[in-house]
Scaffold this motif. Structure first.
Motif, mmCIF file in Angstrom:
data_model
loop_
_atom_site.group_PDB
_atom_site.id
_atom_site.type_symbol
_atom_site.label_atom_id
_atom_site.label_comp_id
_atom_site.label_asym_id
_atom_site.label_seq_id
_atom_site.Cartn_x
_atom_site.Cartn_y
_atom_site.Cartn_z
ATOM 1 N N GLY A 5 0.805 -1.222 0.000
ATOM 2 C CA GLY A 5 0.000 0.000 0.000
ATOM 3 C C GLY A 5 0.829 1.259 0.000
ATOM 4 N N LEU A 6 1.876 1.272 0.817
ATOM 5 C CA LEU A 6 2.751 2.448 0.853
ATOM 6 C C LEU A 6 3.453 2.649 -0.483
ATOM 7 N N ALA A 7 3.918 1.561 -1.077
ATOM 8 C CA ALA A 7 4.673 1.667 -2.332
ATOM 9 C C ALA A 7 3.790 2.066 -3.504
ATOM 10 N N ILE A 8 2.574 1.554 -3.550
ATOM 11 C CA ILE A 8 1.718 1.858 -4.696
ATOM 12 C C ILE A 8 1.383 3.349 -4.753
ATOM 13 N N CYS A 72 -5.245 5.721 11.087
ATOM 14 C CA CYS A 72 -4.810 6.648 10.035
ATOM 15 C C CYS A 72 -4.943 6.088 8.622
ATOM 16 N N SER A 73 -5.267 4.808 8.473
ATOM 17 C CA SER A 73 -5.330 4.209 7.136
ATOM 18 C C SER A 73 -6.439 4.802 6.270
ATOM 19 N N ILE A 74 -7.611 4.980 6.817
ATOM 20 C CA ILE A 74 -8.720 5.542 6.043
ATOM 21 C C ILE A 74 -8.457 7.019 5.708
ATOM 22 N N PRO A 75 -8.035 7.856 6.687
ATOM 23 C CA PRO A 75 -7.682 9.232 6.322
ATOM 24 C C PRO A 75 -6.541 9.294 5.296
ATOM 25 N N PHE A 76 -5.613 8.353 5.374
ATOM 26 C CA PHE A 76 -4.524 8.254 4.397
ATOM 27 C C PHE A 76 -5.091 8.047 2.995
ATOM 28 N N ALA A 77 -6.037 7.127 2.853
ATOM 29 C CA ALA A 77 -6.658 6.867 1.548
ATOM 30 C C ALA A 77 -7.406 8.094 1.040
ATOM 31 N N LEU A 78 -8.139 8.743 1.918
ATOM 32 C CA LEU A 78 -8.894 9.940 1.512
ATOM 33 C C LEU A 78 -7.966 11.084 1.122
ATOM 34 N N ALA A 79 -6.894 11.262 1.875
ATOM 35 C CA ALA A 79 -5.931 12.320 1.554
ATOM 36 C C ALA A 79 -5.268 12.055 0.206
ATOM 37 N N PHE A 80 -4.985 10.797 -0.085
ATOM 38 C CA PHE A 80 -4.427 10.450 -1.395
ATOM 39 C C PHE A 80 -5.421 10.786 -2.499
ATOM 40 N N TRP A 81 -6.671 10.496 -2.279
ATOM 41 C CA TRP A 81 -7.717 10.825 -3.249
ATOM 42 C C TRP A 81 -7.793 12.339 -3.457
ATOM 43 N N PHE A 82 -7.679 13.119 -2.381
ATOM 44 C CA PHE A 82 -7.711 14.578 -2.494
ATOM 45 C C PHE A 82 -6.598 15.108 -3.398
ATOM 46 N N VAL A 83 -5.411 14.497 -3.307
ATOM 47 C CA VAL A 83 -4.281 14.940 -4.137
ATOM 48 C C VAL A 83 -4.650 14.857 -5.621
ATOM 49 N N HIS A 110 0.696 9.897 5.534
ATOM 50 C CA HIS A 110 1.714 8.984 4.997
ATOM 51 C C HIS A 110 2.851 8.803 6.002
ATOM 52 N N THR A 111 3.313 9.884 6.580
ATOM 53 C CA THR A 111 4.413 9.804 7.544
ATOM 54 C C THR A 111 3.985 9.097 8.823
ATOM 55 N N LEU A 112 2.787 9.392 9.312
ATOM 56 C CA LEU A 112 2.295 8.699 10.507
ATOM 57 C C LEU A 112 2.271 7.190 10.285
ATOM 58 N N ILE A 113 1.795 6.772 9.127
ATOM 59 C CA ILE A 113 1.685 5.349 8.832
ATOM 60 C C ILE A 113 3.046 4.737 8.520
ATOM 61 N N ALA A 114 3.816 5.377 7.662
ATOM 62 C CA ALA A 114 5.108 4.815 7.249
ATOM 63 C C ALA A 114 6.070 4.695 8.426
ATOM 64 N N THR A 115 6.075 5.678 9.306
ATOM 65 C CA THR A 115 6.944 5.636 10.482
ATOM 66 C C THR A 115 6.548 4.478 11.398
ATOM 67 N N ALA A 116 5.242 4.351 11.626
ATOM 68 C CA ALA A 116 4.763 3.262 12.488
ATOM 69 C C ALA A 116 5.045 1.907 11.857
ATOM 70 N N ALA A 184 -5.136 1.416 1.908
ATOM 71 C CA ALA A 184 -5.649 1.399 3.288
ATOM 72 C C ALA A 184 -5.888 -0.038 3.759
ATOM 73 N N ILE A 185 -6.463 -0.856 2.900
ATOM 74 C CA ILE A 185 -6.713 -2.249 3.273
ATOM 75 C C ILE A 185 -5.389 -2.976 3.537
ATOM 76 N N SER A 186 -4.402 -2.738 2.672
ATOM 77 C CA SER A 186 -3.104 -3.412 2.869
ATOM 78 C C SER A 186 -2.430 -2.961 4.158
ATOM 79 N N LEU A 187 -2.723 -1.747 4.607
ATOM 80 C CA LEU A 187 -2.145 -1.261 5.857
ATOM 81 C C LEU A 187 -2.943 -1.691 7.086
ATOM 82 N N LEU A 188 -4.219 -1.947 6.903
ATOM 83 C CA LEU A 188 -5.034 -2.424 8.012
ATOM 84 C C LEU A 188 -4.759 -3.891 8.339
ATOM 85 N N ILE A 189 -4.293 -4.649 7.372
ATOM 86 C CA ILE A 189 -4.010 -6.071 7.601
ATOM 87 C C ILE A 189 -2.963 -6.261 8.692
#
Length: 191
Positions: A5-8, A72-83, A110-116, A184-189
């Motif tokens: 998910g992060l890479a895609i 943060c996965s769902i907000p991450f997906a929405l923020a990507f969509w906003f871009v 992205h940073t919150l998720i990638a760092t974690a 988001a799904i790949s990060l929730l797993i």
């Protein structure tokens, strides 16, 4: 799986964001490039250290890292969509601030998720062989996600535009939403 998910989304941003702004939306290349640079310099320079510190101090029933993947996965997906969903027909000043704002919003999640996610490998096990195995699997998913993100966004956006009889702008937004949900799904797993 989370690295997929992060890479895609990372690949989609690196390979397609400037094209989307200039060729799909119609933003002046100088404005788009400058806004991307300002977003990167002003926020991305600071947030890695800030969020690493925040996560190290986090105490929860799920541990230090999992809450960030879970919440943060769902907000991450929405923020990507906003871009990839900025409006068309605005002036240069509006585009500048929208690009900076959507970049900062996306980069925050992205940073919150990638760092974690990146920190979890060292915390899952202390065994060297297990860490090596985990890192190998992570990198396989990362490479697959990166290649997919780099190679399919434009064809998928064009296919959606033609199949659904929508504008290319809408096709890109729908594609980003779809890939954001996959991310988001790949990060929730692992969360």
């Amino acid at each position: 799986v989370g690295d997929f998910g992060l890479a895609i989304v990372t690949a989609m941003l690196q390979f397609s964001m400037l094209f989307y702004y200039t060729d799909v939306v119609g933003v002046n290349a100088g404005i788009a490039g400058t806004a991307m640079l300002v977003g990167k310099i002003t926020w991305d320079l600071v947030n890695d250290v800030l969020f690493g510190f925040l996560q190290d101090k986090t105490k929860s029933r799920w541990g230090k890292r999992r809450p960030y993947l879970i919440f943060c996965s769902i907000p991450f997906a929405l923020a990507f969509w906003f871009v990839f969903s900025i409006p068309q027909g605005l002036n240069d000043v509006a585009y500048f601030f929208i690009i900076v704002g959507t970049f900062i919003l996306f980069d925050t999640f992205h940073t919150l998720i990638a760092t974690a996610y990146s920190s979890m490998t060292a915390e899952i096990t202390e065994d060297y062989q297990e860490r090596t195995s985990l890192s190998t699997v992570r990198m396989v998913f990362s490479v697959v996600g990166y290649l997919m993100g780099a190679g399919v966004i434009s064809p998928v956006a064009n296919l959606l535009s033609n199949t659904l009889n929508i504008t290319p702008h809408q096709g890109w937004g729908l594609t980003a939403l779809g890939f954001g949900i996959i991310a988001a799904i790949s990060l929730l797993i692992p969360g």
